[in-house]
Scaffold this motif. Structure first.
Motif, PDB file in Angstrom:
ATOM      1  N   TYR A  34       0.831  -1.199   0.000  1.00 17.30           N
ATOM      2  CA  TYR A  34       0.000   0.000   0.000  1.00 17.30           C
ATOM      3  C   TYR A  34       0.870   1.256   0.000  1.00 17.30           C
ATOM      4  CZ  TYR A  34      -3.036  -3.560   2.113  1.00 17.30           C
ATOM      5  OH  TYR A  34      -3.722  -4.719   2.390  1.00 17.30           O
ATOM      6  N   TYR A  36       0.213   5.332   1.045  1.00 16.50           N
ATOM      7  CA  TYR A  36      -0.666   6.333   1.632  1.00 16.50           C
ATOM      8  C   TYR A  36       0.027   7.691   1.599  1.00 16.50           C
ATOM      9  CZ  TYR A  36      -3.422   2.599   3.887  1.00 16.50           C
ATOM     10  OH  TYR A  36      -4.210   1.502   4.151  1.00 16.50           O
ATOM     11  N   GLY A  43      -6.069  13.204   7.539  1.00 14.65           N
ATOM     12  CA  GLY A  43      -5.918  11.784   7.796  1.00 14.65           C
ATOM     13  C   GLY A  43      -5.119  11.098   6.715  1.00 14.65           C
ATOM     14  N   LEU A  44      -4.914   9.824   6.913  1.00 14.04           N
ATOM     15  CA  LEU A  44      -4.227   8.997   5.931  1.00 14.04           C
ATOM     16  C   LEU A  44      -5.118   8.800   4.708  1.00 14.04           C
ATOM     17  CD1 LEU A  44      -2.724   6.214   8.177  1.00 14.04           C
ATOM     18  CD2 LEU A  44      -1.433   7.640   6.617  1.00 14.04           C
ATOM     19  N   LEU A  46      -5.423   6.695   1.246  1.00  9.13           N
ATOM     20  CA  LEU A  46      -4.898   5.581   0.470  1.00  9.13           C
ATOM     21  C   LEU A  46      -4.753   6.013  -0.983  1.00  9.13           C
ATOM     22  CD1 LEU A  46      -4.135   2.568   0.264  1.00  9.13           C
ATOM     23  CD2 LEU A  46      -6.565   2.105  -0.156  1.00  9.13           C
ATOM     24  N   PRO A 101      -4.046  -6.949   9.466  1.00  6.45           N
ATOM     25  CA  PRO A 101      -3.409  -5.703   9.944  1.00  6.45           C
ATOM     26  C   PRO A 101      -2.357  -5.237   8.960  1.00  6.45           C
ATOM     27  CG  PRO A 101      -3.397  -7.397  11.645  1.00  6.45           C
ATOM     28  CD  PRO A 101      -3.828  -8.068  10.392  1.00  6.45           C
ATOM     29  N   GLN A 102      -2.164  -3.912   8.910  1.00  6.42           N
ATOM     30  CA  GLN A 102      -1.153  -3.344   8.040  1.00  6.42           C
ATOM     31  C   GLN A 102       0.040  -2.885   8.872  1.00  6.42           C
ATOM     32  OE1 GLN A 102      -2.767  -0.477   5.284  1.00  6.42           O
ATOM     33  NE2 GLN A 102      -4.429  -1.842   4.654  1.00  6.42           N
ATOM     34  N   HIS A 103       1.215  -3.002   8.261  1.00  6.15           N
ATOM     35  CA  HIS A 103       2.459  -2.661   8.944  1.00  6.15           C
ATOM     36  C   HIS A 103       3.164  -1.603   8.114  1.00  6.15           C
ATOM     37  CE1 HIS A 103       1.748  -6.151  11.493  1.00  6.15           C
ATOM     38  NE2 HIS A 103       1.421  -6.786  10.379  1.00  6.15           N
TER      39      HIS A 103
ATOM     40  N   TYR B  32     -14.801  -5.968  10.179  1.00  8.12           N
ATOM     41  CA  TYR B  32     -13.828  -5.802  11.248  1.00  8.12           C
ATOM     42  C   TYR B  32     -13.454  -4.326  11.343  1.00  8.12           C
ATOM     43  CZ  TYR B  32     -10.763  -5.707   7.225  1.00  8.12           C
ATOM     44  OH  TYR B  32     -10.198  -5.394   6.020  1.00  8.12           O
ATOM     45  N   GLN B  34     -10.094  -1.805  12.925  1.00  6.19           N
ATOM     46  CA  GLN B  34      -8.728  -1.851  13.455  1.00  6.19           C
ATOM     47  C   GLN B  34      -8.385  -0.539  14.150  1.00  6.19           C
ATOM     48  OE1 GLN B  34      -5.782  -3.200  10.607  1.00  6.19           O
ATOM     49  NE2 GLN B  34      -7.249  -4.493   9.522  1.00  6.19           N
ATOM     50  N   TYR B  36      -4.935   1.790  15.449  1.00  8.62           N
ATOM     51  CA  TYR B  36      -3.499   2.007  15.272  1.00  8.62           C
ATOM     52  C   TYR B  36      -3.055   3.161  16.167  1.00  8.62           C
ATOM     53  CZ  TYR B  36      -3.655  -0.842  11.011  1.00  8.62           C
ATOM     54  OH  TYR B  36      -3.806  -1.877  10.118  1.00  8.62           O
ATOM     55  N   PHE B  46       0.076  -0.967  14.235  1.00 12.26           N
ATOM     56  CA  PHE B  46      -1.146  -1.725  14.488  1.00 12.26           C
ATOM     57  C   PHE B  46      -1.231  -2.115  15.965  1.00 12.26           C
ATOM     58  CE2 PHE B  46      -4.567  -4.575  13.990  1.00 12.26           C
ATOM     59  CZ  PHE B  46      -4.256  -5.734  14.690  1.00 12.26           C
ATOM     60  N   LEU B  49      -7.321  -5.595  16.293  1.00  9.85           N
ATOM     61  CA  LEU B  49      -8.361  -5.806  15.292  1.00  9.85           C
ATOM     62  C   LEU B  49      -9.520  -6.489  15.979  1.00  9.85           C
ATOM     63  CD1 LEU B  49      -7.964  -7.220  11.694  1.00  9.85           C
ATOM     64  CD2 LEU B  49      -9.651  -8.198  13.252  1.00  9.85           C
ATOM     65  N   ARG B  51     -13.470  -8.086  15.195  1.00  9.36           N
ATOM     66  CA  ARG B  51     -14.378  -8.515  14.132  1.00  9.36           C
ATOM     67  C   ARG B  51     -15.825  -8.230  14.519  1.00  9.36           C
ATOM     68  NH1 ARG B  51     -11.187 -10.733  10.495  1.00  9.36           N
ATOM     69  NH2 ARG B  51      -9.221 -11.624  11.217  1.00  9.36           N
ATOM     70  N   LEU B 101      -7.873  -0.072   3.488  1.00  9.92           N
ATOM     71  CA  LEU B 101      -8.395   0.482   4.730  1.00  9.92           C
ATOM     72  C   LEU B 101      -8.621   1.970   4.560  1.00  9.92           C
ATOM     73  CD1 LEU B 101      -6.231  -1.102   7.583  1.00  9.92           C
ATOM     74  CD2 LEU B 101      -8.646  -1.533   7.115  1.00  9.92           C
ATOM     75  N   PHE B 103      -8.899   5.279   6.949  1.00 12.43           N
ATOM     76  CA  PHE B 103      -8.537   5.678   8.299  1.00 12.43           C
ATOM     77  C   PHE B 103      -9.301   6.923   8.719  1.00 12.43           C
ATOM     78  CE2 PHE B 103      -4.829   3.184   9.657  1.00 12.43           C
ATOM     79  CZ  PHE B 103      -4.524   2.516   8.494  1.00 12.43           C
TER      80      PHE B 103
END
Lengths: 113, 113
Positions: A34, A36, A43-44, A46, A101-103, B32, B34, B36, B46, B49, B51, B101, B103
């Motif tokens: 991804y 961003y 905000g972030l 994408l 989850p994103q890292h 779900y 998430q 951060y 992260f 999470l 659901r 995602l 955010f």
């Protein structure tokens, strides 16, 4: 363990110049990737995501493009930068599949003069 | 249009107290949600999470609830510490995309000794 590398950390470019930001992931195979952008006070956003080599989904129409030449390499490019392209650019990866989850990398601070 | 709303005002609390952050969303039917954490000049990290079939999830001093009827998630930090000071972001997958995602803009938390 998995790691994500982004470079450069900071970049100052003149309006109209090209751009290439690179992101690589280590320690995993076939990740989702991804890009961003985070503008000041916002905000972030994408920009692009990829679920495989050569597969790019664009979320926002703009003068940026992305490519994934290798499984763990993601590149953000522009032919001609605009002042509005200034911001904090973040690359992220997640395991393949939905709902993961994103890292994130440590980002590139891009200033356009 | 889809919206993710987090308190734009910073939350200031005293060390040892419980911090509660809110995430409200509209026009999403998320499977779900998430959470951060983002420190200044760094990429988000992260945390948790949860659901749609989970009402609550815990991780050490963190607790997240998810109410799909109210379209709201609450994020709690118990026994808060100054090191918890950061911006906290919630994120949801947009419709028709299990990979990307969206955010929220985040809520800034400041824990004072």
């Amino acid at each position: 363990s998995q790691t994500i590398h982004q470079w450069p950390a900071t970049l100052v470019q003149p309006v109209g110049s090209p751009l290439s930001l690179e992101c690589t992931v280590e320690g995993t195979s076939n990740p989702n990737l991804y890009w961003y952008r985070q503008a000041a006070g916002r905000g972030l956003q994408l920009l692009f995501y990829s679920v495989g080599i050569g597969q790019i989904s664009s979320e926002v129409p703009q003068n940026l493009s992305a490519s994934r030449p290798q499984d763990r390499q993601f590149i953000l490019s522009s032919k001609k930068l605009l002042l509005s392209d200034s911001g904090f650019y973040l690359c992220a990866w997640s395991p393949g599949g939905a709902g993961q989850p994103q890292h994130f990398g440590d980002g590139t601070r891009l200033s356009i003069l | 249009s889809q919206k993710i709303e987090q308190n734009s005002e910073a939350l200031n609390i005293q060390e040892g107290k419980t911090a509660t952050l809110t995430c409200n969303y509209t026009n999403y039917s998320p499977a779900y949600l998430q959470w951060y954490r983002q420190d200044p000049g760094r990429g988000p990290v992260f945390l948790l999470l949860i659901r749609e079939n989970e009402k609550e999830k815990r991780k050490e001093r963190l607790k997240v609830t998810f109410d799909t009827t109210l379209k709201q998630s609450l994020f709690h930090i118990t026994a808060s510490q100054p090191a918890d000071s950061a911006t906290y972001l919630c994120a949801l997958a947009p419709p028709n995309s299990g990979y990307a995602l969206n955010f929220g803009k985040g809520t800034s938390l400041l824990v004072t000794p």
